[in-house]
Design a protein around this motif. Structure first.
Motif, PDB file in Angstrom:
ATOM      1  N   PRO A   1       8.065 -15.398   1.959  1.00 20.43           N
ATOM      2  CA  PRO A   1       9.431 -14.838   2.064  1.00 20.43           C
ATOM      3  C   PRO A   1      10.135 -14.041   0.763  1.00 20.43           C
ATOM      4  N   HIS A   2       9.449 -14.379  -0.252  1.00 16.27           N
ATOM      5  CA  HIS A   2       9.782 -13.890  -1.692  1.00 16.27           C
ATOM      6  C   HIS A   2       9.474 -12.418  -1.656  1.00 16.27           C
ATOM      7  N   ALA A   3       8.615 -11.897  -0.782  1.00 17.09           N
ATOM      8  CA  ALA A   3       7.920 -10.473  -0.749  1.00 17.09           C
ATOM      9  C   ALA A   3       9.299  -9.673   0.008  1.00 17.09           C
ATOM     10  N   ILE A   4      10.045 -10.111   0.503  1.00 12.19           N
ATOM     11  CA  ILE A   4      11.177  -9.543   1.169  1.00 12.19           C
ATOM     12  C   ILE A   4      11.961  -8.565  -0.004  1.00 12.19           C
ATOM     13  N   LEU A   5      12.498  -9.371  -0.862  1.00 11.47           N
ATOM     14  CA  LEU A   5      13.128  -8.710  -1.796  1.00 11.47           C
ATOM     15  C   LEU A   5      12.257  -7.770  -2.837  1.00 11.47           C
ATOM     16  N   ARG A   6      11.150  -8.362  -2.913  1.00 19.52           N
ATOM     17  CA  ARG A   6      10.207  -7.763  -4.049  1.00 19.52           C
ATOM     18  C   ARG A   6       9.929  -6.349  -3.257  1.00 19.52           C
ATOM     19  N   THR A   7       9.824  -6.398  -1.990  1.00 19.96           N
ATOM     20  CA  THR A   7       9.650  -4.688  -1.546  1.00 19.96           C
ATOM     21  C   THR A   7      10.586  -3.637  -2.206  1.00 19.96           C
ATOM     22  N   PHE A   8      11.534  -4.133  -2.228  1.00 24.72           N
ATOM     23  CA  PHE A   8      12.615  -3.088  -2.623  1.00 24.72           C
ATOM     24  C   PHE A   8      12.714  -2.784  -4.287  1.00 24.72           C
ATOM     25  N   LEU A   9      11.909  -3.873  -5.138  1.00 26.78           N
ATOM     26  CA  LEU A   9      11.801  -3.612  -6.377  1.00 26.78           C
ATOM     27  C   LEU A   9      10.446  -2.856  -6.661  1.00 26.78           C
ATOM     28  N   VAL A  10       9.491  -3.165  -5.676  1.00 24.52           N
ATOM     29  CA  VAL A  10       8.173  -2.221  -5.913  1.00 24.52           C
ATOM     30  C   VAL A  10       8.625  -0.689  -5.392  1.00 24.52           C
ATOM     31  N   TYR A  11       9.444  -0.608  -4.422  1.00 26.19           N
ATOM     32  CA  TYR A  11      10.119   0.977  -3.914  1.00 26.19           C
ATOM     33  C   TYR A  11      10.632   1.374  -5.375  1.00 26.19           C
ATOM     34  N   GLN A  12      11.499   0.781  -6.197  1.00 23.52           N
ATOM     35  CA  GLN A  12      12.127   1.156  -7.274  1.00 23.52           C
ATOM     36  C   GLN A  12      11.343   1.591  -8.244  1.00 23.52           C
TER      37      GLN A  12
ATOM     38  N   LEU B   1      10.191  -6.067   8.271  1.00 29.66           N
ATOM     39  CA  LEU B   1      11.446  -6.560   7.653  1.00 29.66           C
ATOM     40  C   LEU B   1      12.467  -6.696   8.866  1.00 29.66           C
ATOM     41  N   TYR B   2      12.305  -5.965   9.735  1.00 34.17           N
ATOM     42  CA  TYR B   2      13.138  -6.423  11.234  1.00 34.17           C
ATOM     43  C   TYR B   2      12.825  -7.362  11.687  1.00 34.17           C
ATOM     44  N   ASN B   3      11.744  -8.024  11.997  1.00 37.62           N
ATOM     45  CA  ASN B   3      11.295  -8.919  12.415  1.00 37.62           C
ATOM     46  C   ASN B   3      11.378 -10.262  11.364  1.00 37.62           C
TER      47      ASN B   3
ATOM     48  N   LEU C   1       0.823  -1.117  -0.064  1.00 34.94           N
ATOM     49  CA  LEU C   1      -0.063  -0.263   0.000  1.00 34.94           C
ATOM     50  C   LEU C   1       0.882   1.272  -0.186  1.00 34.94           C
ATOM     51  N   ASP C   2       0.375   2.489  -0.282  1.00 33.38           N
ATOM     52  CA  ASP C   2       0.941   3.617  -0.381  1.00 33.38           C
ATOM     53  C   ASP C   2       0.383   4.332   0.702  1.00 33.38           C
ATOM     54  N   ARG C   3       1.078   4.722   1.892  1.00 31.13           N
ATOM     55  CA  ARG C   3       0.731   5.188   3.143  1.00 31.13           C
ATOM     56  C   ARG C   3       1.637   6.567   3.244  1.00 31.13           C
ATOM     57  N   GLY C   4       0.892   7.732   2.554  1.00 28.18           N
ATOM     58  CA  GLY C   4       1.159   8.800   2.466  1.00 28.18           C
ATOM     59  C   GLY C   4       2.664   9.119   1.884  1.00 28.18           C
ATOM     60  N   ARG C   5       3.016   8.289   0.653  1.00 28.85           N
ATOM     61  CA  ARG C   5       4.150   8.270   0.069  1.00 28.85           C
ATOM     62  C   ARG C   5       5.045   7.376   0.556  1.00 28.85           C
ATOM     63  N   MET C   6       4.806   6.427   1.646  1.00 24.94           N
ATOM     64  CA  MET C   6       5.756   5.409   2.139  1.00 24.94           C
ATOM     65  C   MET C   6       5.171   4.121   1.734  1.00 24.94           C
ATOM     66  N   LEU C   7       5.975   3.180   1.418  1.00 27.30           N
ATOM     67  CA  LEU C   7       5.622   1.731   1.196  1.00 27.30           C
ATOM     68  C   LEU C   7       5.175   1.062   2.202  1.00 27.30           C
ATOM     69  N   GLU C   8       4.055   0.577   2.318  1.00 24.31           N
ATOM     70  CA  GLU C   8       3.400  -0.392   3.590  1.00 24.31           C
ATOM     71  C   GLU C   8       3.227  -1.391   3.107  1.00 24.31           C
ATOM     72  N   VAL C   9       3.408  -2.519   3.729  1.00 23.10           N
ATOM     73  CA  VAL C   9       3.068  -3.867   3.716  1.00 23.10           C
ATOM     74  C   VAL C   9       1.531  -3.845   3.973  1.00 23.10           C
ATOM     75  N   ALA C  10       0.728  -4.659   3.197  1.00 17.26           N
ATOM     76  CA  ALA C  10      -0.618  -4.639   3.490  1.00 17.26           C
ATOM     77  C   ALA C  10      -1.180  -5.736   4.557  1.00 17.26           C
ATOM     78  N   SER C  11      -0.161  -6.550   5.038  1.00 13.23           N
ATOM     79  CA  SER C  11      -0.273  -7.450   6.213  1.00 13.23           C
ATOM     80  C   SER C  11       0.935  -7.586   6.963  1.00 13.23           C
TER      81      SER C  11
ATOM     82  N   LEU D   1      10.170   3.601   3.357  1.00 16.98           N
ATOM     83  CA  LEU D   1       9.186   2.642   3.747  1.00 16.98           C
ATOM     84  C   LEU D   1       8.605   2.952   5.163  1.00 16.98           C
ATOM     85  N   SER D   2       7.449   2.729   5.088  1.00 13.70           N
ATOM     86  CA  SER D   2       6.643   2.960   6.560  1.00 13.70           C
ATOM     87  C   SER D   2       7.081   2.075   7.440  1.00 13.70           C
ATOM     88  N   ALA D   3       6.627   2.479   8.916  1.00 15.02           N
ATOM     89  CA  ALA D   3       7.038   1.996  10.162  1.00 15.02           C
ATOM     90  C   ALA D   3       6.650   0.433  10.140  1.00 15.02           C
ATOM     91  N   ARG D   4       5.565   0.331   9.633  1.00 16.66           N
ATOM     92  CA  ARG D   4       4.860  -1.009   9.405  1.00 16.66           C
ATOM     93  C   ARG D   4       5.842  -1.977   8.586  1.00 16.66           C
TER      94      ARG D   4
END
Length: 862
Positions: free
Chosen positions: A350-361, A377-379, A332-342, A369-372
């Motif tokens: 786990p494939h979504a970890i790297l896909r996060t940065f591809l979507v960011y690109q 990612l940290y966890n 999702l787009d939370r105020g121009r920050m990329l947020e995971v939907a869940s 990236l949003s706090a969520r």
């Protein structure tokens, strides 16, 4: 009642005993916390005794504020206190109250307390805090020490009632941005301030202040109970805060003063106080700094997560800013920050970890990236294991990121900040936070690599074409930018292992390319670039580019034009990524000259020295005609010069020399001409004079005394016994206008050469702290050149004022003639190459004596 002298002795002895005990015991986080609390209690007792003796007015109280208010005190930190008076009792009015307060503060200093004090009435305290965020911050941690408890409670209650959490949040975040900017927005400075730098203790304290001001809690545990952080994040914050606290406490104790910077000259001592020992591949200080950087990196990550959560809690929910991303159901787009939907996205996929940065690109407008997402990612770090790294889907995603048309710089920096890059490229993880004590890198290895990646990337961005036009021109024609990005990521990845990092890195990049499906040709190019990423710089800065054999050997090593272009782009990006002080226009010209000459050789053009020289002469004649010089006036000078002179100067330089010297070919008075350097900053200086053994030394002596650094020297002796030398020099000061220095250099250098007399001693300028802390062992090599007609003298050592002059004096003393000097300054290290000849070099005993004297000359003073 104890006298002031007794209190001074008790305080001093008690404090020293606590510090000595701390240094003697095993360094643990618990030992540091115990020390800070015991020091605070020791100061509490001393202040209470002094307060009792001071005869303070009825109804006043003494409060600890700031860090001391938390009940923690570092060995040499200030002791901040507030003398709080009831309204109506004015401290500035002469009388008993003012006298008592002055006596109390004076007694504090006499006892040995480094006290920071403020004296305010209750009304002043509350009114002044409203307009001063510094006072607000100090009062947030106020703690009663002595006096009227009722007055203190009244102040604390009314202060919190007047607190505006939103305004306080805004003020502290702006203050934090300013502080981070001061420290270049990086936790990876080579001399970080463990209190104030990004990722330091102040970042953690700021979070607690904001939470306290909003009534959300004063401890990590309390914040976890409110749901602002997870229990796991709470433990991580406590652990990394403890690590930073331990390092800062040891730093204070070892330094014996208030010092929060891990400066070079203290790093080794602090490391040894931890029991760290150096090895052949790593210094003790590097072990310490790696621990610091890893803690600072974790603090940076957790700080961002918690700060975003605090902002949402204090400023209100931002749910209305949420919007789905086209074609990306997991984000999702939370105020121009990329947020995971869940929150469990990465556990489910786990494939979504790297896909996060591809979507960011790939998503325009997303700025972070949003706090969520950061929390997820940290966890998810435990999911990023060997099987995850081997997963074909992840490998395809990673290659896709490299091949995207834009976004690599920000995406890979973000991957490093969130620890994903080091978990995917396991070899990269080993150089995260690794220092480089080679005197010219100013970044840790991982930050240098990402800086080189950024530099390469900018060559392919049209908006940056004005910075390095030739590099941008070549990049626009290069067919596979991702290969350069891969080479940038791997070129220094084997630093710190021992052995040749270029060869070890080549092994790693070959493995990466095979695992990620690159074809044989592209793999070979990446391996070549990593293995030879230092070669082009070495040839350009240390060898004679007018020598056809040098060019032929380099061309044979490179092999083809595609490799040459790739190596040139990587070399420029690498040098620029080491330190702002290392790159200059002269190095740029040397590299570009080498590129162009080699490209011609690779195209099958045999280097015809005679034709090349004739072309340069013709160019020079045209230049002379444009300056109204009569035809043939250059010939008397040119007839006295050997082929090597024409091979080492371009047409414009030949014309400049001819214009300057045509009237002075047989002069007995030194001729000095200077002009702004045609290839960038600095001056180009021509010296023409009857040759003498110490001429080069005298020239170097002048430049040394006048504060110039010599970038390059071309030395020639005419058939009539004249020296014709050309120097590229620069004044290091940022605000100098070199054009204004032309008359000064021409007059002063000419006078210095005519003065004669014995050569003066080299000046001994101040050494930088970095050179003093990490001296580079001098190395000298003296060997015949390939034709056995001259000798190659190579000197590597720490840079300092007067160095080149000291070398020149030794050569002059032994009658050594200088043919060519290649001066290469790499930050605070120099690697100079000289082509020399002289009768003394034919005798083994004399040669050993020269080498010994050169080592003495270039060694650092004891």
């Amino acid at each position: 009642m104890a006298t002031l002298a007794d209190l001074r002795q008790q305080f001093k002895a008690g404090k020293q005993a606590l510090i000595d005990g701390f240094l003697a015991e095993r360094p643990t986080q618990a030992s540091a916390q115990t020390l800070l609390r015991r020091l605070a209690r020791h100061v509490d007792e001393t202040l209470r005794a002094l307060w009792a003796q001071a005869g303070m007015p009825e109804g006043a109280c003494l409060a600890a504020v700031g860090g001391y208010g938390r009940g923690e005190l570092y060995p040499h930190s200030d002791v901040d206190v507030l003398v709080l008076l009831p309204d109506g009792v004015e401290a500035h009015v002469p009388g008993a109250v003012k006298a008592a307060i002055e006596a109390f503060i004076t007694a504090c200093w006499d006892v040995g307390l480094e006290i920071g004090s403020s004296v305010r009435t209750l009304g002043e305290c509350l009114s002044e805090s409203q307009g001063d965020v510094t006072i607000q911050t100090a009062l947030l941690e106020a703690r009663l020490l002595a006096g009227d408890a009722k007055l203190f409670k009244q102040m604390a209650k009314r202060f919190m009632q007047a607190m505006d959490p939103k305004a306080f949040f805004r003020a502290k975040t702006l203050e934090s941005l300013q502080r981070h900017t001061k420290f270049d927005d990086t936790p990876y400075a080579l001399e970080p301030n463990c209190k104030e730098s990004p990722g330091g203790l102040r970042d953690l304290q700021m979070l607690i202040w904001i939470a306290s001001a909003a009534g959300l809690g004063k401890t990590w545990k309390a914040l976890a109970q409110r749901g602002l952080i997870t229990p796991f994040e709470s433990r991580q914050l406590q652990r990394n805060e403890g690590q930073l606290r331990l390092i800062r406490a040891r730093l204070h104790a070892v330094a014996g003063r208030r010092e929060d910077r891990l400066v070079f000259d203290l790093q080794t001592a602090v490391a040894e106080s931890f029991g760290f020992q150096g090895t052949g591949a790593q210094r003790a200080s590097e072990v310490l700094m790696r621990r610091y950087y890893w803690a600072a990196k974790a603090v940076t990550q957790l700080h961002q997560i918690l700060l975003l959560n605090l902002e949402e809690q204090i400023n209100g929910s931002q749910q209305g800013l949420l919007r789905p991303l086209d074609g990306q159901p997991d984000f999702l787009d939370r105020g121009r920050m990329l947020e995971v939907a869940s929150d469990d996205l990465y556990q489910r996929d786990p494939h979504a970890i790297l896909r996060t940065f591809l979507v960011y690109q790939q998503t325009p407008g997303i700025k972070g990236l949003s706090a969520r997402t950061l929390r997820a990612l940290y966890n998810a770090r435990g999911l990023m294991d060997a099987a995850w790294r081997r997963d074909p889907v992840n490998r395809e995603t990673f290659i896709t990121m490299l091949r995207e048309p834009e976004g690599q710089t920000h995406a890979f920096r973000l991957m490093n900040q969130t620890s994903v890059l080091g978990r995917y490229l396991w070899v990269f993880r080993s150089i995260v936070g690794q220092m480089q004590h080679d005197l010219f890198h100013v970044y840790t290895v991982d930050q240098h690599i990402l800086m080189v990646l950024r530099n390469v990337r900018r060559f392919f961005i049209p908006e940056h074409a004005h910075e390095y036009p030739f590099c941008s021109q070549l990049a626009a024609q290069f067919d596979a930018p991702e290969l350069l990005y891969i080479a940038a990521l791997f070129h220094d990845v084997a630093k710190g292992r021992g052995g040749d990092h270029s060869e070890l890195g080549a092994v790693e990049v070959r493995r990466f390319c095979r695992q990620h499906g690159l074809n044989a040709e592209d793999t070979a190019l990446c391996v070549f670039l990593v293995e030879h990423h230092l070669t082009m710089s070495r040839v350009a800065q240390k060898e004679d580019l007018s020598d056809p054999e040098v060019i032929a050997a380099f061309a044979a090593k490179v092999g083809d034009a595609r490799r040459l272009t790739a190596l040139y782009l990587l070399t420029v990006a690498d040098i620029r990524g080491t330190s702002p002080k290392v790159w200059n226009a002269w190095k740029g010209k040397l590299l570009e000259d080498l590129y162009r000459i080699t490209l011609r050789a690779l195209g099958g053009a045999r280097i015809n020295v005679d034709a090349e020289i004739e072309a340069r002469k013709q160019e020079a004649r045209q230049d002379l005609a444009l300056h109204s010089q009569l035809p043939g006036t250059e010939e008397p000078l040119w007839k006295t010069l050997a082929v090597s002179y024409f091979a080492r100067h371009d047409g414009a330089e030949l014309a400049w020399h001819a214009r300057s010297l045509w009237r002075h070919v047989e002069t007995q008075v030194p001729v000095v001409r200077a002009r702004p350097s045609p290839i960038g900053e600095g001056l180009q200086v021509l010296v023409y004079a009857p040759d003498q053994p110490d001429l080069f030394a005298r020239i170097c002596g002048y430049f040394d005394t006048a504060g110039f650094s010599i970038l390059d020297a071309k030395v020639h002796t005419t058939r009539k016994g004249y020296a014709l030398d050309t120097f590229q020099v620069i004044r290091p000061e940022a605000d100098v206008h070199h054009r204004d220095l032309v008359p000064l250099v021409e007059q002063k250098l000419g006078s210095a050469l005519q003065a004669g007399g014995p050569l003066p001693e080299p000046r001994r300028g101040r050494l930088s702290r970095r050179v003093k802390s990490f001296p580079y062992t001098p190395r000298i090599s003296l060997r015949p050149d390939e034709r056995a007609t001259a000798w190659l003298l190579t000197i590597s050592t720490s840079d300092r004022a007067g160095l080149l002059y000291a070398i020149a004096r030794v050569l002059a003393r032994h009658g050594i003639n200088l043919q060519l000097a290649k001066i290469s300054t790499l930050g605070e290290r120099v690697e100079d190459t000289f082509l020399v000849d002289g009768a003394a070099l034919q005798q083994n005993k004399a040669q050993l004596q020269i080498e010994s004297e050169l080592l003495d000359a270039v060694s650092l003073p004891a």
